[in-house]
Design a protein around this motif. Structure first.
Motif, mmCIF file in Angstrom:
data_model
loop_
_atom_site.group_PDB
_atom_site.id
_atom_site.type_symbol
_atom_site.label_atom_id
_atom_site.label_comp_id
_atom_site.label_asym_id
_atom_site.label_seq_id
_atom_site.Cartn_x
_atom_site.Cartn_y
_atom_site.Cartn_z
ATOM 1 N N ALA A 176 61.529 37.689 10.864
ATOM 2 C CA ALA A 176 60.453 38.554 10.378
ATOM 3 C C ALA A 176 60.780 40.022 10.655
ATOM 4 O O ALA A 176 60.593 40.896 9.791
ATOM 5 N N ASP A 177 61.302 40.302 11.831
ATOM 6 C CA ASP A 177 61.664 41.662 12.186
ATOM 7 C C ASP A 177 62.850 42.141 11.363
ATOM 8 O O ASP A 177 62.893 43.298 10.921
ATOM 9 N N ARG A 178 63.822 41.259 11.135
ATOM 10 C CA ARG A 178 64.985 41.637 10.321
ATOM 11 C C ARG A 178 64.575 41.953 8.889
ATOM 12 O O ARG A 178 65.121 42.872 8.260
ATOM 13 N N VAL A 179 63.606 41.226 8.363
ATOM 14 C CA VAL A 179 63.142 41.481 6.998
ATOM 15 C C VAL A 179 62.465 42.845 6.916
ATOM 16 O O VAL A 179 62.694 43.625 5.974
ATOM 17 N N ARG A 180 61.621 43.165 7.885
ATOM 18 C CA ARG A 180 60.962 44.473 7.866
ATOM 19 C C ARG A 180 61.988 45.602 7.965
ATOM 20 O O ARG A 180 61.868 46.632 7.268
ATOM 21 N N ASP A 181 63.002 45.427 8.812
ATOM 22 C CA ASP A 181 64.053 46.444 8.917
ATOM 23 C C ASP A 181 64.830 46.582 7.616
ATOM 24 O O ASP A 181 65.220 47.699 7.225
ATOM 25 N N ALA A 182 65.086 45.468 6.938
ATOM 26 C CA ALA A 182 65.831 45.499 5.681
ATOM 27 C C ALA A 182 65.067 46.280 4.611
ATOM 28 O O ALA A 182 65.637 47.108 3.889
ATOM 29 N N VAL A 183 63.784 46.032 4.504
ATOM 30 C CA VAL A 183 62.967 46.748 3.515
ATOM 31 C C VAL A 183 62.900 48.231 3.856
ATOM 32 O O VAL A 183 63.022 49.097 2.974
ATOM 33 N N ASP A 184 62.733 48.574 5.129
ATOM 34 C CA ASP A 184 62.698 49.986 5.536
ATOM 35 C C ASP A 184 64.011 50.679 5.215
ATOM 36 O O ASP A 184 64.027 51.852 4.803
ATOM 37 N N ALA A 185 65.131 49.973 5.416
ATOM 38 C CA ALA A 185 66.434 50.575 5.147
ATOM 39 C C ALA A 185 66.585 50.933 3.672
ATOM 40 O O ALA A 185 67.137 51.991 3.326
ATOM 41 N N VAL A 186 66.123 50.056 2.784
ATOM 42 C CA VAL A 186 66.206 50.346 1.350
ATOM 43 C C VAL A 186 65.232 51.451 0.973
ATOM 44 O O VAL A 186 65.564 52.359 0.196
#
Length: 416
Positions: free
Chosen positions: A274-284
């Protein structure tokens, strides 16, 4: 998430030389692994002198000589009349007959299997060992019978029968051990070749990335000089800059792809998906990718959801989100959800774009490319590779009324 994203850092020449050194080290390690696994027999170490017809013939002569010696002793004992009264002669002839048959079968198998001398040594060793052990056991039993008064002298026919039986059993065991040893050595050789190839590809990858970056930097420098000399914006210069950024991005993806391909189960770690997904979206969302600033992102995920996955799983999600933005023909709207089941963690990315081309999906599912059917980039390939390293599945389908949905399913049992 910064750990998951490949940053644009220049690969130095030292990196290539380091990889070359590791290539040599890997080769030495593979060679020492194969050499260190040699077993010792009375006729030399297994793996030594594997070349040479003379060595093979010599060991085969030893084996056949042992068999012939057993047959001669058996015949002498039987002819001498040292048999247990009441037992038919054919009963005592079974041992020598079995020895003759097993010797003939083993010799034929050795020639048909193209064994090396060390493998024949294994068969000879086990055959001799079996004969000695069985004969020793028979002698011990016979002398015990003499001690208790059952016999006045040891019955040599019985000893010879057990001697033949030990030779037969030892030959069978030796053949199977030789087969297993040959397979093990073949696997070790293939593993060494695979490691050398992987290291060579790694060196090639690094050198190509370094050269590509150097040439692209030169092109970007000259494009910047031309832009300074041009009063109005030039679409051609913008195209050059865009394509240069694409080439650099492709080089970065090649580095990540190499890590994903060479990854193993042992590289997995416990991650909060869940945390990795939020970081991925923020990065994009904070990147300079086309359309990223204007895109609308929606994330629905639990506070935490731990799975055991490849360290690059966050990068895989980022690639899917990035594709949803870059390849969109309107204002991007991307929805990302993370759900859990009793056995899996499920990440779903839905966009409003034109959808993933059918040929891209076909190549991804079939796992290979042809001249007529190929993928346009590394994005989905890397996602597939990373998901496979997690023992997960990747599913793509069309969304309604338009767009596409990409679903990543990762088993969570190993993390519970």
């Amino acid at each position: 998430m910064t750990d998951d994203v490949a940053t644009r850092t220049s690969d130095g020449g030292a990196a290539g030389s380091d990889a070359a050194g590791s290539d040599a080290a890997g080769s030495d390690a593979a060679g020492s692994d194969t050499a260190g696994s040699d077993a010792v027999t009375p006729f030399g170490p297994v793996g030594a002198d594997d070349a040479g017809v003379d060595g093979l013939r010599g060991r085969l002569v030893v084996y056949l000589g042992v068999a012939a010696g057993l047959l001669a002793v058996s015949v002498l004992v039987i002819v001498d009349g040292d048999v247990v009264s009441g037992a038919p002669l054919v009963y005592w002839a079974l041992g020598p007959l079995g020895t003759a048959l097993i010797a003939a079968w083993t010799t034929r198998w050795i020639h048909r299997s193209h064994l090396v001398p060390s493998e024949v040594s294994t068969i000879v060793t086990y055959a001799l060992f079996g004969a000695v052990v069985f004969a020793a056991a028979a002698l011990a039993e016979e002398y015990y019978e003499v001690l208790v008064g059952a016999h006045t002298v040891p019955t040599m026919t019985t000893v010879v029968g057990w001697l033949n039986g030990g030779f037969i059993v030892g030959s069978f065991v030796g053949v199977h051990v030789a087969k297993a040893d040959r397979q093990r050595r073949a696997l070790a050789t293939e593993r060494a070749k695979a490691e050398q190839l992987a290291e060579s590809l790694s060196v090639l990858n690094r050198v190509l990335r370094h050269d590509i970056r150097t040439d692209v930097n030169v092109i970007q420098g000259y494009a910047a000089l031309l832009e300074d000399r041009t009063e109005d914006g030039d679409d051609h210069l913008e195209t050059i800059e865009t394509r240069c950024e694409h080439v650099i991005d492709l080089a970065d993806k090649a580095r990540v792809a190499e890590r994903a391909i060479r990854g193993t189960t042992g590289e997995r770690e416990r991650v909060d998906i869940a945390d990795r997904v939020r970081d991925a979206v923020d990065a994009v969302a904070t990147s300079n990718r086309d359309g990223a600033r204007d895109a609308e992102f929606t994330v629905e995920a639990p506070d935490d959801l731990v799975v055991e996955a490849h360290p690059l799983i966050g990068y895989a999600v980022q690639q899917i989100v990035e594709n949803a933005v870059v390849h969109n023909d309107r204002k991007p709207e991307v929805s990302v959800t993370v759900t859990e089941t009793p056995t899996d963690a499920v990440v779903t990315v839905t966009d409003n774009g034109p959808g993933i081309p059918a040929e891209e999906v076909d190549v991804l599912l079939e796992g290979e490319e042809t001249q007529l059917k190929h993928s346009s980039g590394l994005g989905l390939w890397m996602v597939n590779w990373i998901v496979r390293r997690c023992d997960g599945t990747l599913d793509t389908r069309s969304a309604e009324p338009r767009g596409s949905t990409v679903t990543i399913t990762i088993p969570r049992s190993s993390a519970d």
